[in-house]
Design a protein around this motif. Structure first.
Motif, short mmCIF file in Angstrom:
data_model
loop_
_atom_site.label_atom_id
_atom_site.label_comp_id
_atom_site.label_asym_id
_atom_site.label_seq_id
_atom_site.Cartn_x
_atom_site.Cartn_y
_atom_site.Cartn_z
N LEU A 110 0.83 -1.21 0.00
CA LEU A 110 0.00 0.00 0.00
C LEU A 110 0.87 1.26 0.00
O LEU A 110 0.60 2.21 -0.74
CB LEU A 110 -0.90 0.03 1.23
N THR A 111 1.90 1.26 0.85
CA THR A 111 2.75 2.46 0.89
C THR A 111 3.52 2.61 -0.41
O THR A 111 3.73 3.71 -0.88
CB THR A 111 3.72 2.46 2.10
N ASN A 112 3.93 1.50 -1.01
CA ASN A 112 4.61 1.59 -2.31
C ASN A 112 3.66 2.11 -3.39
O ASN A 112 4.07 2.80 -4.31
CB ASN A 112 5.14 0.22 -2.75
N ALA A 113 2.38 1.74 -3.25
CA ALA A 113 1.41 2.18 -4.26
C ALA A 113 1.23 3.69 -4.18
O ALA A 113 0.93 4.36 -5.17
CB ALA A 113 0.06 1.49 -4.04
N VAL A 114 1.43 4.26 -2.96
CA VAL A 114 1.33 5.72 -2.82
C VAL A 114 2.47 6.39 -3.59
O VAL A 114 2.27 7.37 -4.30
CB VAL A 114 1.35 6.13 -1.33
N ALA A 115 3.69 5.84 -3.46
CA ALA A 115 4.81 6.36 -4.24
C ALA A 115 5.96 5.39 -4.17
O ALA A 115 6.29 4.90 -3.11
CB ALA A 115 5.27 7.73 -3.71
#
Ligand code: ZN
Length: 391
Positions: free
Chosen positions: A380-385
């Motif tokens: 999820l955090t990777n999907a943010v950036a």
């Protein structure tokens, strides 16, 4: 240059959002002002990123503890009440599905253990049913699924490449397949690397840049953090210590197709085989573990022999990676108080003394379900950036 001017502010905004998520993940609930201070961005920038994360459901506001004077500011935290992730563990001797808040805390009564099915379609069907039950929780949005798998996986494609003790997943994409069945975003994580993530986020490896996790069960897995980064290798296959050759000729057959691998002499199956030889009858792993828990002194020789072989693997990890701590998961260690001392003594004999100086060997507290949860949250955090991996 139009595209550059358009995407650049957006990218910076997303990096700020990711940074704020990481700060909340590492330090827990805090006020907006503290979020800005801790993440090192200006209050207006932090406020914009917080608004975006609130509307995406990744964080939530919570009432602060009572204070004696004034009106306290609400605290921000990773979403606990209205959002969840699922962790799915696929393993040779059982599967687990668990739902957790975005801070990694498993929900009460939200763990399902299922025997490992004998075919890939049946496995997917079992997991889909258990996941669907946990997704149905009213008022809670499920944001992602993390799937932990033993063996070699291709990080770039999410492909299970070779799982020596679970061959029917070879050539399959279990996270993608389960995600499609559930209509959710899903990510695959190599199980030992997942335990590393769990140890870093929820266990004793917080702040450690160099550590390793050795996971002994049906097979033997290894996860390594080196210089604060997970060791991945060219195609995601680094760390397969279970398949280094220990017995060059005439060793037992291994699930990988080779003979004499570390797994064949130091994993739980090797211990069960030693107990079987002692008792003169067939003994499966669960029975061998029960026998040890009840009467460890009766199997001292078999336990010590298993520890001596396992020490070859532990010493190799210490010599190769110079970790500050080696975390060990072992069912024998959990059942026999004498196993860890025997392993430590045998490891000390085989390790270069300077590499062992300052290196601790500790029982792991991170688990495979936590590893799958951590992978879902990192996804999820990777999907943010995308960017520097903070975990
Ligand atoms: Zn092997």
């Amino acid at each position: 240059m139009k595209s550059l001017t358009h995407w650049r502010p957006q990218l910076v905004g997303r990096l700020n959002e990711r940074h704020i998520l990481c700060v909340l993940q590492a330090l827990g609930p805090m006020s907006r002002a503290e979020v800005a201070r801790r993440s090192g961005v200006s209050p207006p920038t932090a406020s914009k990123a917080v608004a975006s994360l609130l509307s995406a459901g990744l964080i939530e506001e919570v009432a602060p503890p009572e204070v004696s004077r004034g009106r306290p500011a609400p605290l921000l935290r990773l979403a606990v009440e209205r959002a969840q992730v699922l962790g799915v563990v696929i393993d040779a001797d059982g599967c687990t599905v668990v739902a957790a808040a975005l801070d990694g805390t498993p929900h009460a009564h939200a763990t399902r253990d299922v025997p490992t099915a004998s075919s890939y379609p049946a496995l997917l069907d079992d997991l889909r049913r258990d996941c669907a039950e946990l997704i149905a929780r009213p008022g809670v949005a499920t944001l992602a699924v993390g799937v932990s798998l033993p063996g070699l996986i291709d990080d770039r494609t999410g492909l299970g490449v070779l799982s020596p003790n679970l061959h029917f997943t070879d050539g399959k994409t279990p996270a993608r397949d389960l995600g499609e069945l559930l209509g959710l975003d899903a990510v695959l994580v190599q199980e030992s690397r997942g335990i590393c993530l769990a140890e870093r986020l929820y266990g004793q490896a917080g702040g450690l840049k160099d550590f390793a996790v050795i996971d002994v069960g049906v097979g033997i897995g290894l996860g390594v953090f080196s210089g604060g980064r997970p060791l991945i290798g060219q195609t995601g296959h680094a760390g397969e210590i279970g398949h280094i050759t220990i017995v060059p000729d005439g060793g037992a057959a291994c699930g990988c197709g080779n003979t004499g691998c570390l797994e064949t002499v130091a994993a739980d199956g090797a211990f069960a085989a030693r107990v079987a030889r002692k008792l003169g009858r067939v003994v499966a792993i669960p029975e061998a573990l029960d026998l040890v828990a009840a009467r460890p002194a009766d199997f001292r020789g078999e336990l010590d022999e298993t520890a001596r072989y396992l020490a070859i693997g532990v010493a190799a990890v210490v010599n190769l990676f110079n970790p500050a701590t080696v975390f060990l998961q072992s069912r024998l260690m959990e059942r026999d108080p004498g196993f860890l001392p025997a392993l430590l003594a045998a490891t000390a004999k085989r390790t270069l003394p300077p590499a062992l100086t300052g290196c601790r060997l500790l029982p792991a507290t991170g688990t495979k379900p936590q590893g799958a949860i951590a992978a879902a949250i990192r996804h999820l955090t990777n999907a943010v950036a995308h960017g520097h991996d903070p975990v």
